[in-house]
Design an enzyme around this catalytic site. Structure first.
Site, PDB file in Angstrom:
ATOM      1  N   HIS A  10      -2.068  -2.513  -9.630  1.00  0.00           N
ATOM      2  CA  HIS A  10      -3.086  -1.945  -8.735  1.00  0.00           C
ATOM      3  C   HIS A  10      -4.286  -2.861  -8.735  1.00  0.00           C
ATOM      4  CE1 HIS A  10      -5.945   0.885  -6.993  1.00  0.00           C
ATOM      5  NE2 HIS A  10      -4.880   1.463  -6.495  1.00  0.00           N
ATOM      6  N   HIS A  44       0.871  -1.195   0.000  1.00  0.00           N
ATOM      7  CA  HIS A  44       0.000   0.000   0.000  1.00  0.00           C
ATOM      8  C   HIS A  44       0.902   1.238   0.000  1.00  0.00           C
ATOM      9  CE1 HIS A  44      -3.510   2.363   0.616  1.00  0.00           C
ATOM     10  NE2 HIS A  44      -3.825   2.057   1.872  1.00  0.00           N
ATOM     11  N   ASP A  83       2.748   5.585  -6.900  1.00  0.00           N
ATOM     12  CA  ASP A  83       3.965   5.582  -6.090  1.00  0.00           C
ATOM     13  C   ASP A  83       5.231   5.413  -6.908  1.00  0.00           C
ATOM     14  OD1 ASP A  83       2.828   6.025  -3.628  1.00  0.00           O
ATOM     15  OD2 ASP A  83       2.244   3.937  -3.402  1.00  0.00           O
TER      16      ASP A  83
HETATM   17  N1  CMC Z   1       5.363  -7.016 -10.178  1.00  0.00           N
HETATM   18  C1  CMC Z   1       5.266  -8.223 -10.773  1.00  0.00           C
HETATM   19  N2  CMC Z   1       4.109  -8.926 -10.886  1.00  0.00           N
HETATM   20  C2  CMC Z   1       3.018  -8.364 -10.347  1.00  0.00           C
HETATM   21  C3  CMC Z   1       3.028  -7.105  -9.725  1.00  0.00           C
HETATM   22  C4  CMC Z   1       4.263  -6.421  -9.648  1.00  0.00           C
HETATM   23  N3  CMC Z   1       4.331  -5.220  -9.057  1.00  0.00           N
HETATM   24  N4  CMC Z   1       1.775  -6.797  -9.302  1.00  0.00           N
HETATM   25  C5  CMC Z   1       1.008  -7.840  -9.644  1.00  0.00           C
HETATM   26  N5  CMC Z   1       1.745  -8.782 -10.288  1.00  0.00           N
HETATM   27  C6  CMC Z   1       1.257 -10.035 -10.879  1.00  0.00           C
HETATM   28  C7  CMC Z   1       0.971 -11.080  -9.803  1.00  0.00           C
HETATM   29  O1  CMC Z   1       2.070 -11.869  -9.520  1.00  0.00           O
HETATM   30  C8  CMC Z   1      -0.192 -11.838 -10.416  1.00  0.00           C
HETATM   31  O2  CMC Z   1       0.356 -12.690 -11.400  1.00  0.00           O
HETATM   32  P1  CMC Z   1      -0.338 -14.157 -11.657  1.00  0.00           P
HETATM   33  O3  CMC Z   1      -1.708 -13.827 -12.190  1.00  0.00           O
HETATM   34  O4  CMC Z   1       0.548 -14.825 -12.636  1.00  0.00           O
HETATM   35  O5  CMC Z   1      -0.376 -14.838 -10.320  1.00  0.00           O
HETATM   36  C9  CMC Z   1      -0.979 -10.754 -11.160  1.00  0.00           C
HETATM   37  O6  CMC Z   1      -0.015  -9.745 -11.491  1.00  0.00           O
HETATM   38  C10 CMC Z   1      -2.105 -10.142 -10.313  1.00  0.00           C
HETATM   39  O7  CMC Z   1      -1.536  -9.690  -9.090  1.00  0.00           O
HETATM   40  P2  CMC Z   1      -2.267  -9.744  -7.671  1.00  0.00           P
HETATM   41  O8  CMC Z   1      -1.247  -9.743  -6.595  1.00  0.00           O
HETATM   42  O9  CMC Z   1      -3.276 -10.856  -7.686  1.00  0.00           O
HETATM   43  O10 CMC Z   1      -3.046  -8.360  -7.693  1.00  0.00           O
HETATM   44  P3  CMC Z   1      -3.641  -7.590  -6.452  1.00  0.00           P
HETATM   45  O11 CMC Z   1      -4.738  -6.766  -6.985  1.00  0.00           O
HETATM   46  O12 CMC Z   1      -3.957  -8.547  -5.340  1.00  0.00           O
HETATM   47  O13 CMC Z   1      -2.429  -6.679  -5.944  1.00  0.00           O
HETATM   48  C11 CMC Z   1      -0.953  -4.839  -5.683  1.00  0.00           C
HETATM   49  C12 CMC Z   1      -2.308  -5.315  -6.225  1.00  0.00           C
HETATM   50  C13 CMC Z   1      -0.886  -3.312  -5.798  1.00  0.00           C
HETATM   51  C14 CMC Z   1      -0.824  -5.221  -4.210  1.00  0.00           C
HETATM   52  C15 CMC Z   1       0.185  -5.506  -6.505  1.00  0.00           C
HETATM   53  O14 CMC Z   1       0.079  -5.121  -7.845  1.00  0.00           O
HETATM   54  C16 CMC Z   1       1.570  -5.167  -5.937  1.00  0.00           C
HETATM   55  O15 CMC Z   1       2.051  -5.855  -5.029  1.00  0.00           O
HETATM   56  N6  CMC Z   1       2.234  -4.111  -6.504  1.00  0.00           N
HETATM   57  C17 CMC Z   1       3.519  -3.663  -5.968  1.00  0.00           C
HETATM   58  C18 CMC Z   1       3.313  -2.802  -4.752  1.00  0.00           C
HETATM   59  C19 CMC Z   1       2.787  -1.430  -5.093  1.00  0.00           C
HETATM   60  O16 CMC Z   1       3.278  -0.753  -5.981  1.00  0.00           O
HETATM   61  N7  CMC Z   1       1.786  -0.972  -4.325  1.00  0.00           N
HETATM   62  C20 CMC Z   1       1.204   0.371  -4.452  1.00  0.00           C
HETATM   63  C21 CMC Z   1      -0.205   0.333  -4.929  1.00  0.00           C
HETATM   64  S1  CMC Z   1      -0.817   1.942  -5.439  1.00  0.00           S
HETATM   65  C22 CMC Z   1      -0.762   2.953  -4.033  1.00  0.00           C
HETATM   66  C23 CMC Z   1      -1.490   2.443  -2.837  1.00  0.00           C
HETATM   67  O17 CMC Z   1      -2.514   1.781  -2.915  1.00  0.00           O
HETATM   68  O18 CMC Z   1      -1.025   2.747  -1.742  1.00  0.00           O
END
Ligand code: CMC
Length: 430
Positions: free
Chosen positions: A308, A267, A364
């Site tokens: 996201h 987050h 971010d």
């Molecule tokens: N790098 C590589 N792969 C990723 C990433 C990433 N940053 N984000 C998602 N994926 C992949 C993930 O491994 C999954 O692949 P598969 O379908 O093969 O298993 C797919 O994309 C879907 O990901 P998810 O984890 O199921 O998606 P989610 O909606 O649960 O998670 C998230 C969203 C923001 C937590 C995630 O994208 C993440 O960890 N991003 C990096 C951290 C980040 O930048 N966070 C800030 C978010 S915006 C500001 C805020 O909210 O505070």
């Protein structure tokens, strides 16, 4: 016309239940499943709330597939181009942009609540010199209830509004005090002639030894970043604030819970994580190796600042942050991390893995580069996010408090533990 419904059939019993569909002004319609336990003896199962709307809200709307964001119906691009952060605070809190007189009054109110109770300053002396500022912020924000209990009746609209003003006004003062504690300098009092973000810059970087002039480029950059971070509907920290608030907990405790939740790297902690990761990647030559790590399903490594839960398109805030980044670097000198970030973005956006999963840079990805250029240390990045998001948190808390059928937030579970068994005597236990 008859009410729109979706019918659920329990094929164990053949029983059908019609669940009503409720339209939203924008975005997906929702299915009301509250009757499921009574009608079918079933609960919905949705880890991570990927398919669950937890409330009705009139504050912020984001369209994931289109990559659009609106506060109270106004597109974020227009708000960032035409308004100041303090106008956005008024909009989120009161539902409308202020007119000239309302803005004057609102600014005055916020300005005259920026000071902290003098005893609160002693709190900082209790923290280790190298305490993480988010740890200090969690504690200090929670402690505010001990100082301002004169206006803590959560059922009184006037008390709620004064608390909202206090929180919005005092968060930058607390943030700057956390920083001053880390660098071992005296806490600086805010100045009533400065703007909201001007005061934050001043209280962080001024010292009692000499005059300090706030750089308008820094003030403007923070103002834009704060507008973009002010609210984002039911994200993890806002949902935490709502859940804490649903118990009747005092609003300072609820916002402290929001600060704690924001800290996580998935987050608000992502801005700190992005900068650390860019430093770890080190040079353009290493990008391919790290992109390969991010794509490897057996490697937990993720590209921070990408992806996201809701946006399946460019995060509209990321575009605006990138523009601001260029402006700030034009004044403060280019940063090799910016070149690295742009190359990383470029490579990731062309990669099949990221295209397929619709992973784009989020808000971010570039914000840390701006903070760094302004001389703000990495461990303060999430604190800046918390200051900006406070208005969103408290607006949601206020909205929830006025709901006629407000209920305690209490999710259920699907139990996976041992079956019922007898307690063995101590000597027989393995
Ligand atoms: N790098 C590589 N792969 C990723 C990433 C990433 N940053 N984000 C998602 N994926 C992949 C993930 O491994 C999954 O692949 P598969 O379908 O093969 O298993 C797919 O994309 C879907 O990901 P998810 O984890 O199921 O998606 P989610 O909606 O649960 O998670 C998230 C969203 C923001 C937590 C995630 O994208 C993440 O960890 N991003 C990096 C951290 C980040 O930048 N966070 C800030 C978010 S915006 C500001 C805020 O909210 O505070």
């Amino acid at each position: 016309m008859s009410e729109a419904t979706v019918t659920v059939t329990d094929n164990r019993t053949g029983k059908n239940v019609a669940l009503s569909i409720k339209d939203s002004v924008y975005g997906e319609a929702v299915v009301d499943i509250a009757g499921l336990p009574k009608e079918l003896g079933l609960f919905s199962y949705d880890p991570g709330f990927v398919a669950t709307a937890s409330c009705t809200s009139a504050i912020t709307f984001l369209d994931g597939p289109k990559g659009e964001l609106m506060y109270r119906g106004y597109p974020i691009e227009q708000l960032a181009g035409k308004c100041s952060y303090i106008e956005i605070c008024h909009l989120l809190l009161n539902g409308e942009l202020p007119n000239t007189e309302q803005l004057r009054k609102f600014k005055h109110t916020i300005t005259y609540h920026t000071m902290l109770n003098e005893s609160l300053r002693n709190f900082f002396n209790g923290f280790n010199y190298d305490a993480h500022p988010m740890a200090m912020m969690c504690g200090v924000v929670g402690s505010l209830a001990a100082f301002y209990h004169d206006k803590l009746d959560i059922h009184d609209a006037e008390h709620r509004m004064i608390t909202a003003h206090r929180l919005i006004a005092k968060m930058p003062t607390i943030a700057a005090a956390c920083y001053k504690h880390n660098v071992g300098q005296p806490i600086i009092y805010p100045r009533n002639d400065l703007s909201y973000c001007g005061n934050l810059v001043y209280t962080m970087f001024a010292t009692p030894c000499e005059d300090y002039e706030v750089d308008p480029v820094a003030e403007e950059a923070l103002d834009i970043l704060f507008i973009l971070h002010a609210d984002h509907e039911q994200n993890a920290s806002t949902s935490t604030v709502r859940l804490a608030g649903s118990t009747g907990a005092n609003p300072y405790a609820c916002i402290a819970a929001g600060v704690a939740c924001l800290w996580g790297p998935a987050h608000g902690g992502a801005n700190e994580a992005v900068l650390k990761q860019l430093a770890q990647i080190g040079s353009v030559a290493n990008i391919d190796r790290y992109v390969a790590k991010a794509k490897d399903r057996n490697d937990p490594f993720r590209l921070m600042g990408f992806g996201h839960r809701v946006y399946r398109n460019f995060d509209p805030r990321a575009r605006l942050v990138k523009e601001t980044c260029h402006k700030v670097l034009a004044k403060y000198g280019n940063d090799p991390l910016m070149e690295l970030a742009m190359r990383l973005e470029d490579i990731a956006l062309k990669d099949e893995f990221f295209i397929e999963r619709k992973l784009y840079p989020n808000v971010d990805f570039y914000s840390g580069i701006i903070y760094k250029a302004l001389g703000i240390p990495v461990n303060m990045f999430t604190v800046m996010f918390a200051v900006a998001r406070t208005v969103g948190w408290i607006s949601h808390w206020m909205e929830m408090m006025t709901e006629p059928n407000q209920k305690i937030g209490r999710p259920r579970q699907s139990y996976s533990g041992p079956q019922k068994r007898d307690v063995p005597p101590l000597v027989e236990r393995k």
